[in-house]
Design a protein around this motif. Structure first.
Motif, mmCIF file in Angstrom:
data_model
loop_
_atom_site.group_PDB
_atom_site.id
_atom_site.type_symbol
_atom_site.label_atom_id
_atom_site.label_comp_id
_atom_site.label_asym_id
_atom_site.label_seq_id
_atom_site.Cartn_x
_atom_site.Cartn_y
_atom_site.Cartn_z
ATOM 1 N N GLU A 24 -2.426 -0.509 -22.427
ATOM 2 C CA GLU A 24 -1.671 0.711 -22.306
ATOM 3 C C GLU A 24 -2.330 1.303 -20.884
ATOM 4 N N ILE A 25 -3.836 1.610 -21.086
ATOM 5 C CA ILE A 25 -4.678 2.167 -20.103
ATOM 6 C C ILE A 25 -4.459 1.375 -18.716
ATOM 7 N N LEU A 26 -4.583 -0.079 -18.723
ATOM 8 C CA LEU A 26 -4.224 -0.729 -17.567
ATOM 9 C C LEU A 26 -2.588 -0.237 -16.963
ATOM 10 N N CYS A 27 -1.718 -0.393 -17.778
ATOM 11 C CA CYS A 27 -0.259 -0.178 -17.321
ATOM 12 C C CYS A 27 -0.299 0.999 -16.512
ATOM 13 N N ILE A 28 -0.935 2.308 -17.109
ATOM 14 C CA ILE A 28 -0.878 3.716 -16.684
ATOM 15 C C ILE A 28 -1.743 3.445 -15.340
ATOM 16 N N GLN A 29 -2.805 2.782 -15.129
ATOM 17 C CA GLN A 29 -3.383 2.657 -13.999
ATOM 18 C C GLN A 29 -2.796 2.037 -13.049
ATOM 19 N N MET A 30 -1.908 0.876 -13.329
ATOM 20 C CA MET A 30 -0.962 0.280 -12.200
ATOM 21 C C MET A 30 -0.154 1.300 -11.932
ATOM 22 N N GLN A 31 0.650 1.904 -12.912
ATOM 23 C CA GLN A 31 1.711 2.856 -12.392
ATOM 24 C C GLN A 31 1.284 3.996 -11.395
ATOM 25 N N GLN A 32 -0.011 4.552 -11.631
ATOM 26 C CA GLN A 32 -0.682 5.351 -10.857
ATOM 27 C C GLN A 32 -0.936 5.017 -9.429
ATOM 28 N N ARG A 33 -1.305 3.932 -9.487
ATOM 29 C CA ARG A 33 -1.517 2.955 -8.275
ATOM 30 C C ARG A 33 -0.405 2.818 -7.483
ATOM 31 N N ASP A 34 0.462 2.262 -8.075
ATOM 32 C CA ASP A 34 1.923 1.886 -7.271
ATOM 33 C C ASP A 34 2.445 3.437 -6.645
ATOM 34 N N ALA A 35 2.273 4.517 -7.680
ATOM 35 C CA ALA A 35 3.049 5.438 -7.222
ATOM 36 C C ALA A 35 2.281 5.987 -6.054
ATOM 37 N N SER A 36 0.988 5.963 -6.062
ATOM 38 C CA SER A 36 0.267 6.549 -4.887
ATOM 39 C C SER A 36 0.241 5.620 -3.494
ATOM 40 N N GLN A 37 0.668 4.088 -4.069
ATOM 41 C CA GLN A 37 0.714 3.025 -2.686
ATOM 42 C C GLN A 37 2.195 3.417 -2.223
ATOM 43 N N SER A 38 3.050 3.638 -3.153
ATOM 44 C CA SER A 38 4.736 3.949 -2.395
ATOM 45 C C SER A 38 4.470 5.210 -1.602
ATOM 46 N N GLN A 39 3.632 6.117 -1.996
ATOM 47 C CA GLN A 39 3.702 7.472 -1.289
ATOM 48 C C GLN A 39 3.151 7.100 0.244
ATOM 49 N N LEU A 40 2.005 6.396 0.061
ATOM 50 C CA LEU A 40 1.107 5.875 1.348
ATOM 51 C C LEU A 40 2.138 4.880 2.195
ATOM 52 N N ASN A 41 2.909 4.106 1.315
ATOM 53 C CA ASN A 41 4.007 3.455 2.234
ATOM 54 C C ASN A 41 4.875 4.208 2.865
ATOM 55 N N ASP A 42 5.329 5.159 2.247
ATOM 56 C CA ASP A 42 6.364 6.197 2.757
ATOM 57 C C ASP A 42 5.961 6.794 3.997
ATOM 58 N N ASP A 43 4.717 7.277 4.009
ATOM 59 C CA ASP A 43 3.983 8.176 4.942
ATOM 60 C C ASP A 43 3.751 7.082 6.226
ATOM 61 N N ALA A 44 3.326 6.023 5.903
ATOM 62 C CA ALA A 44 2.997 4.754 6.786
ATOM 63 C C ALA A 44 4.191 4.390 7.502
ATOM 64 N N ASP A 45 5.495 4.177 7.056
ATOM 65 C CA ASP A 45 6.690 3.529 7.447
ATOM 66 C C ASP A 45 6.949 4.751 8.631
ATOM 67 N N HIS A 46 6.671 5.865 8.704
ATOM 68 C CA HIS A 46 6.964 6.629 9.814
ATOM 69 C C HIS A 46 6.216 6.588 10.881
ATOM 70 N N ASN A 47 5.138 5.766 10.652
ATOM 71 C CA ASN A 47 4.063 5.567 11.973
ATOM 72 C C ASN A 47 4.017 4.369 12.339
ATOM 73 N N MET A 48 4.351 3.252 11.740
ATOM 74 C CA MET A 48 4.375 1.950 11.904
ATOM 75 C C MET A 48 5.517 1.186 12.021
ATOM 76 N N GLY A 49 5.270 0.019 12.695
ATOM 77 C CA GLY A 49 6.749 -0.963 12.605
ATOM 78 C C GLY A 49 6.406 -1.876 11.194
ATOM 79 N N PRO A 50 7.495 -2.691 11.086
ATOM 80 C CA PRO A 50 7.744 -3.552 9.887
ATOM 81 C C PRO A 50 6.545 -4.643 9.748
ATOM 82 N N MET A 51 6.299 -4.991 10.925
ATOM 83 C CA MET A 51 5.061 -6.367 11.173
ATOM 84 C C MET A 51 3.663 -5.492 10.608
#
Length: 188
Positions: free
Chosen positions: A105-132
């Motif tokens: 359960e702890i691992l699942c929560i940590q992965m969900q938090q990591r995925d949430a922070s990663q998607s936030q970073l990806n959303d921010d990065a999508d505005h500044n980078m190209g797809p490649m």
């Protein structure tokens, strides 16, 4: 014991306690219940034979074991100590299972938090980078996570970091991961 009060075993068996009584050092007169329970389960003759076969330095431990087993046998006539041990082993197994579930359960929560922070970073990065460039960062992050989980060390290797600039970063990551795993093999 000889001239004083008889030991608990001689008192219970109603016999004269001699100075070389095998029971006297282990069953004092002030604790008659200790010998009574051992006698009830094993019999005085059997206990005497067991103690005579052992070296003097091991007799105290043997008496402690006999008393423990006799108490367990009175509480549980069928299984004795084995019943108590089995109960405790089952309890340990249940607790280990609960621990494994909690860790998952702890691992699942940590992965969900990591995925949430990663998607936030990806959303921010999508505005500044190209797809490649976005694909390069995703591959590098995945490789870094893989290497960290498999003992890749605390710092991300410079050769992988240099692949951010272009070329085929995914293949560089793949080659680095293969080399790292070859070095970490159990058989070499």
């Amino acid at each position: 014991m000889g001239s004083g009060t008889p030991c608990a075993s001689c008192k219970l068996l109603r016999r004269r306690c001699t100075k070389d009584c095998i029971f006297a050092p282990f069953f004092p007169a002030d604790d008659p219940h200790k010998f009574a329970i051992v006698h009830k389960v094993f019999g005085a003759s059997n206990v005497s034979k067991m103690l005579l076969e052992l070296p003097v330095q091991q007799r105290g431990d043997a008496v402690s074991s006999l008393v423990y087993e006799a108490n367990a046998r009175v509480r549980d006539p069928v299984y004795g100590c084995v019943g108590a041990i089995s109960f405790l082993q089952n309890q340990v197994s249940q607790l280990q299972m609960q621990l494994a579930v909690a860790q998952a359960e702890i691992l699942c929560i940590q992965m969900q938090q990591r995925d949430a922070s990663q998607s936030q970073l990806n959303d921010d990065a999508d505005h500044n980078m190209g797809p490649m460039q976005q694909m390069v960062v995703d591959d590098a992050a995945a490789a870094e996570a893989f290497l960290m989980q498999n003992g890749g060390g605390g710092s991300f290797p410079q050769q992988l970091m240099s692949s951010y600039g272009g070329g085929a970063p995914a293949s560089n990551v793949h080659l680095y991961a293969q080399d790292h795993l070859k070095r970490e093999s159990l058989w070499t």
